[in-house]
Motif scaffolding. Structure first.
Motif, short mmCIF file in Angstrom:
data_model
loop_
_atom_site.label_atom_id
_atom_site.label_comp_id
_atom_site.label_asym_id
_atom_site.label_seq_id
_atom_site.Cartn_x
_atom_site.Cartn_y
_atom_site.Cartn_z
N GLU A 168 0.85 -1.19 0.00
CA GLU A 168 0.00 0.00 0.00
C GLU A 168 0.88 1.24 0.00
OE1 GLU A 168 -3.59 2.18 2.55
OE2 GLU A 168 -2.64 0.35 3.32
N ASP A 170 0.72 5.41 0.21
CA ASP A 170 -0.09 6.57 0.55
C ASP A 170 0.53 7.80 -0.12
OD1 ASP A 170 -1.59 8.58 1.61
OD2 ASP A 170 -1.46 7.90 3.68
N ASP A 172 -0.26 10.76 -0.03
CA ASP A 172 -0.26 11.96 0.80
C ASP A 172 1.12 12.25 1.39
OD1 ASP A 172 -2.87 12.73 0.41
OD2 ASP A 172 -3.65 11.57 2.09
N TYR A 202 6.66 -0.82 2.44
CA TYR A 202 5.27 -0.57 2.08
C TYR A 202 4.47 -1.86 1.92
CZ TYR A 202 7.63 3.76 0.81
OH TYR A 202 8.39 4.90 0.84
N ASN A 224 -7.34 2.36 -3.00
CA ASN A 224 -7.88 2.00 -1.69
C ASN A 224 -9.04 2.96 -1.45
OD1 ASN A 224 -8.54 1.65 0.96
ND2 ASN A 224 -6.48 1.95 1.76
N LYS A 227 -9.21 5.49 1.46
CA LYS A 227 -8.28 6.61 1.54
C LYS A 227 -8.17 7.24 0.16
CE LYS A 227 -5.40 4.45 5.12
NZ LYS A 227 -4.02 3.99 5.44
N SER A 230 -4.55 6.81 -1.65
CA SER A 230 -3.81 5.59 -1.36
C SER A 230 -4.02 4.57 -2.47
CB SER A 230 -4.28 5.00 -0.02
OG SER A 230 -3.61 3.79 0.25
#
Length: 240
Positions: A168, A170, A172, A202, A224, A227, A230
């Protein structure tokens, strides 16, 4: 319908759209999915097997067909090689508008011929078994071990791929903190080994028994839905 009734319908629809826009990302997508149940043809990817030739009769840009057996459910998914990925985010292989879009690889970023890492994108759903939704099951170690091999039909026949990892990322975190080396389309053996090592922080589930020795890599990318920025990334290598 009377003009007054039409105006009422327009006002009601406008209010609903505004309210959905004010909702958070997760709830907004859930509502959109419920309201758009009939706006996708990706149900035809489930327990409805077609050959590569049959899919190419639907769309000549189909270059391969992914076949996953997920606890007895067959996912038969055509992969398009396209010039414009943005177009196919909301356009299915039949050429119709589709909230789930197509599963595709972009020719400029990851060409089918000439790339040893095929970067394949596909949408996910909150609770419908559409497109790449089932990939989320690979976050479960037992499921991962049970379904670690899948088949891919290409022009020269069927190829087996073994899953190396499910991770995964992210977005952000920003590019400075987030490793995106897996998003390259060509690796030397040394670079490939290094890339797989860099993805470990990750990784949610890892197949530690797989060694990269220059095989074809396939990277499946999906969102995802819980999120906003994500991505789940499944990486596999071809079994010789």
């Amino acid at each position: 319908m009377k003009i007054k009734d039409k105006k009422k319908c327009v006002i009601i629809i406008s209010i609903v759209i505004i309210l959905i826009g004010l909702l958070g990302f997760t709830l907004r997508n859930e509502i959109s999915e419920i309201l758009s149940i009939e706006s996708t043809q990706s149900t035809q990817y489930v327990d409805n097997p077609r050959t590569l030739k049959e899919w190419q009769e639907v769309n000549q840009n189909v270059v391969m067909v992914l076949e996953f057996n997920s606890n007895g459910i067959l996912h038969n998914i055509p992969v398009l090689e396209v010039e414009n990925g943005d177009k196919y985010m909301k356009r299915n292989p039949w050429g119709n508008y589709d909230t789930m879009g197509s599963v595709f690889m972009e020719k400029e970023i990851s060409p089918f011929i000439g790339s040893n890492n095929w970067l394949i994108n596909g949408h996910s759903s909150f609770n419908k078994d559409w497109n790449f939704t089932f990939l989320k099951n690979y976050s479960n170690k037992d499921y991962f071990n049970k379904h670690s091999i899948y088949q891919v039909e290409m022009e020269d026949g069927f190829h087996s791929f073994k899953i190396v990892s499910f991770a995964e990322y992210d977005y952000d975190l920003g590019e400075e903190q987030l490793y995106l080396g897996w998003y390259h389309n060509n690796f030397s053996i040394k670079e490939g080994i290094s890339m797989f090592k860099e993805t470990l922080p990750y990784t949610l589930v890892l197949n530690a028994g797989v060694e990269y020795q220059g095989q074809q890599i396939m990277t499946l990318i999906t969102c995802n839905m819980k999120k906003k920025d994500s991505r789940y990334v499944l990486m596999a290598i071809e079994l010789n």
